[in-house]
Design a protein around this motif. Structure first.
Motif, PDB file in Angstrom:
ATOM      1  N   PHE A  86      50.539  16.016  31.064  1.00  0.00           N
ATOM      2  CA  PHE A  86      50.397  17.327  31.709  1.00  0.00           C
ATOM      3  C   PHE A  86      51.586  17.606  32.613  1.00  0.00           C
ATOM      4  N   PHE A  87      51.936  16.649  33.445  1.00  0.00           N
ATOM      5  CA  PHE A  87      53.052  16.854  34.366  1.00  0.00           C
ATOM      6  C   PHE A  87      54.388  16.823  33.631  1.00  0.00           C
ATOM      7  N   LYS A  88      54.493  15.975  32.628  1.00  0.00           N
ATOM      8  CA  LYS A  88      55.743  15.881  31.867  1.00  0.00           C
ATOM      9  C   LYS A  88      56.050  17.196  31.159  1.00  0.00           C
ATOM     10  N   ASN A  89      55.011  17.901  30.718  1.00  0.00           N
ATOM     11  CA  ASN A  89      55.195  19.128  29.945  1.00  0.00           C
ATOM     12  C   ASN A  89      54.904  20.395  30.743  1.00  0.00           C
ATOM     13  N   HIS A  90      54.686  20.256  32.039  1.00  0.00           N
ATOM     14  CA  HIS A  90      54.386  21.440  32.849  1.00  0.00           C
ATOM     15  C   HIS A  90      55.605  22.363  32.847  1.00  0.00           C
ATOM     16  N   PRO A  91      55.400  23.672  32.619  1.00  0.00           N
ATOM     17  CA  PRO A  91      56.543  24.585  32.483  1.00  0.00           C
ATOM     18  C   PRO A  91      57.395  24.758  33.730  1.00  0.00           C
ATOM     19  N   PHE A  92      56.880  24.354  34.907  1.00  0.00           N
ATOM     20  CA  PHE A  92      57.662  24.512  36.128  1.00  0.00           C
ATOM     21  C   PHE A  92      57.954  23.178  36.822  1.00  0.00           C
ATOM     22  N   ALA A  93      57.603  22.067  36.190  1.00  0.00           N
ATOM     23  CA  ALA A  93      57.943  20.748  36.738  1.00  0.00           C
ATOM     24  C   ALA A  93      59.363  20.399  36.328  1.00  0.00           C
ATOM     25  N   ASN A  94      60.202  20.034  37.302  1.00  0.00           N
ATOM     26  CA  ASN A  94      61.579  19.689  36.956  1.00  0.00           C
ATOM     27  C   ASN A  94      61.886  18.206  37.179  1.00  0.00           C
ATOM     28  N   TRP A  95      60.973  17.517  37.842  1.00  0.00           N
ATOM     29  CA  TRP A  95      61.160  16.074  38.015  1.00  0.00           C
ATOM     30  C   TRP A  95      59.804  15.440  38.233  1.00  0.00           C
ATOM     31  N   ALA A  96      59.565  14.287  37.616  1.00  0.00           N
ATOM     32  CA  ALA A  96      58.316  13.555  37.794  1.00  0.00           C
ATOM     33  C   ALA A  96      58.591  12.065  37.721  1.00  0.00           C
ATOM     34  N   ALA A  97      57.952  11.320  38.607  1.00  0.00           N
ATOM     35  CA  ALA A  97      58.133   9.870  38.628  1.00  0.00           C
ATOM     36  C   ALA A  97      56.823   9.204  39.028  1.00  0.00           C
ATOM     37  N   SER A  98      56.547   8.052  38.434  1.00  0.00           N
ATOM     38  CA  SER A  98      55.393   7.252  38.847  1.00  0.00           C
ATOM     39  C   SER A  98      55.855   6.235  39.885  1.00  0.00           C
ATOM     40  N   LEU A  99      54.948   5.918  40.819  1.00  0.00           N
ATOM     41  CA  LEU A  99      55.289   5.078  41.960  1.00  0.00           C
ATOM     42  C   LEU A  99      54.396   3.845  42.024  1.00  0.00           C
ATOM     43  N   ALA A 100      54.898   2.810  42.655  1.00  0.00           N
ATOM     44  CA  ALA A 100      54.100   1.629  42.966  1.00  0.00           C
ATOM     45  C   ALA A 100      53.684   1.708  44.431  1.00  0.00           C
ATOM     46  N   GLY A 101      52.465   1.272  44.712  1.00  0.00           N
ATOM     47  CA  GLY A 101      52.027   1.258  46.105  1.00  0.00           C
ATOM     48  C   GLY A 101      51.002   2.324  46.415  1.00  0.00           C
TER      49      GLY A 101
END
Length: 331
Positions: A86-101
């Motif tokens: 969903f976030f990877k293909n969101h039309p207005f998302a320009n950066w996404a990263a998963s985090l540890a912690g």
């Protein structure tokens, strides 16, 4: 971790400065044949070191802003691939990263105005509200640094000096033609002009002229190359820093300190929440601790809170997401 020789490192340097350098230009700069340049680029792509040829866009120059969401869920995001998609293909998302912690995801969205920003936040809360334990927002009104390449990758190797590109304060209106070209350049900034022209249904002359104008007006800051720092032995960190009782001069010193740090790849300031957010990368985990202690020592009177998280995976990087095409068409 993959080992690179000096010519590989020089190649990565020049591609990070201009993904549209021709094989002839690169062969001269690196002292290799064109076939050798082509082979090395192909190998670096297959090994996952070169992930994409992208475009760094000055969104502020075209009446757009970004905000970020830190999200913590009450479920494992890796067992819910639909959520990541969903976030990877969101039309207005320009950066996404998963985090540890403490946090699971860090997402950046592009928005046109305050109502649009609120609409995007409400969309996320409506879709995943029952799954979200906590979230934080930060509005990145002032970008300090956007860079994929770390200078130490070429430490001890002679390369051309590069003057930093300053972000223009001037504003420009884009039309649908500009938007289409920027979308295609963000998919692959190295692709030939004829391919961009065909996909945008434009002439080569129009494409060439428009790209030249986008560069001249500093809407395009750089036609760059995304490099996987993890493949080169680096760990990336998301760092958030809250400040308080901060005079303009002290804040200016702090911003300059972060923006000039050679291990920082991305940084912005949200003056409204008194927060500075940046991404940095180090090979030795002691270096991130040293940076944290240095900041606390140099700015003891203004640092309220600081924390950092390991970036597990960069899911998305596209500074001109698809949704902007229709948005610009309506503006």
């Amino acid at each position: 971790m993959l080992n690179l020789d000096q010519k590989d490192r020089k190649l990565l340097f020049y591609l990070s400065q201009n993904a549209r350098f021709s094989q002839t230009q690169l062969s001269r700069k690196i002292n290799l044949s064109k076939n050798a340049v082509k082979y090395r680029i192909s190998r670096l792509q297959k090994e996952g070191i070169i992930q994409n040829f992208s475009t760094i866009v000055n969104l502020g120059a075209i009446y757009l802003d970004t905000f970020t969401l830190l999200l913590r869920f009450n479920q494992d995001v890796y067992t819910n691939p639909e959520m990541m998609e969903f976030f990877k293909n969101h039309p207005f998302a320009n950066w996404a990263a998963s985090l540890a912690g403490q946090w699971d995801l860090f997402i950046e969205f592009v928005y046109q105005d305050t109502p649009h920003g609120h609409e995007l936040i409400q969309e996320i809360l409506f879709k995943y509200g029952s799954s979200i334990q906590e979230y934080k927002t930060a509005f990145s009104y002032e970008a300090l640094r956007v860079e994929h390449f770390l200078p130490e990758i070429c430490a001890g190797i002679k390369v051309d000096e590069v003057a930093p590109v300053t972000r223009t304060k001037e504003k420009f209106k884009l039309d649908q033609t500009d938007a289409k070209i920027l979308t295609l350049l963000n998919q692959d900034s190295s692709q030939p002009l004829i391919k961009i022209a065909q996909n945008a249904n434009l002439s080569i002359d129009i494409v060439r002229y428009r790209i030249k104008q986008l560069l001249k007006n500093k809407i395009i800051i750089k036609l760059s190359t995304e490099i996987s720092l993890s493949k080169l032995g680096y760990t990336e960190y998301l760092y958030t820093l809250n400040f308080q009782n901060c005079s303009p001069s002290r804040l200016g010193q702090l911003k300059k300190n972060i923006s000039l740090n050679q291990n920082v790849t991305y940084a912005f300031v949200d003056i409204f929440t008194s927060r500075l957010v940046f991404v940095c990368a180090f090979k030795d985990p002691q270096e991130i601790d040293a940076l944290s202690r240095k900041i606390r020592t140099e700015y003891p009177e203004i640092i309220k809170e600081q924390e950092y998280f390991i970036i597990k995976e960069n899911i998305l990087f596209n500074l001109f997401p698809q949704g902007l095409v229709s948005l610009i068409g309506k503006s």
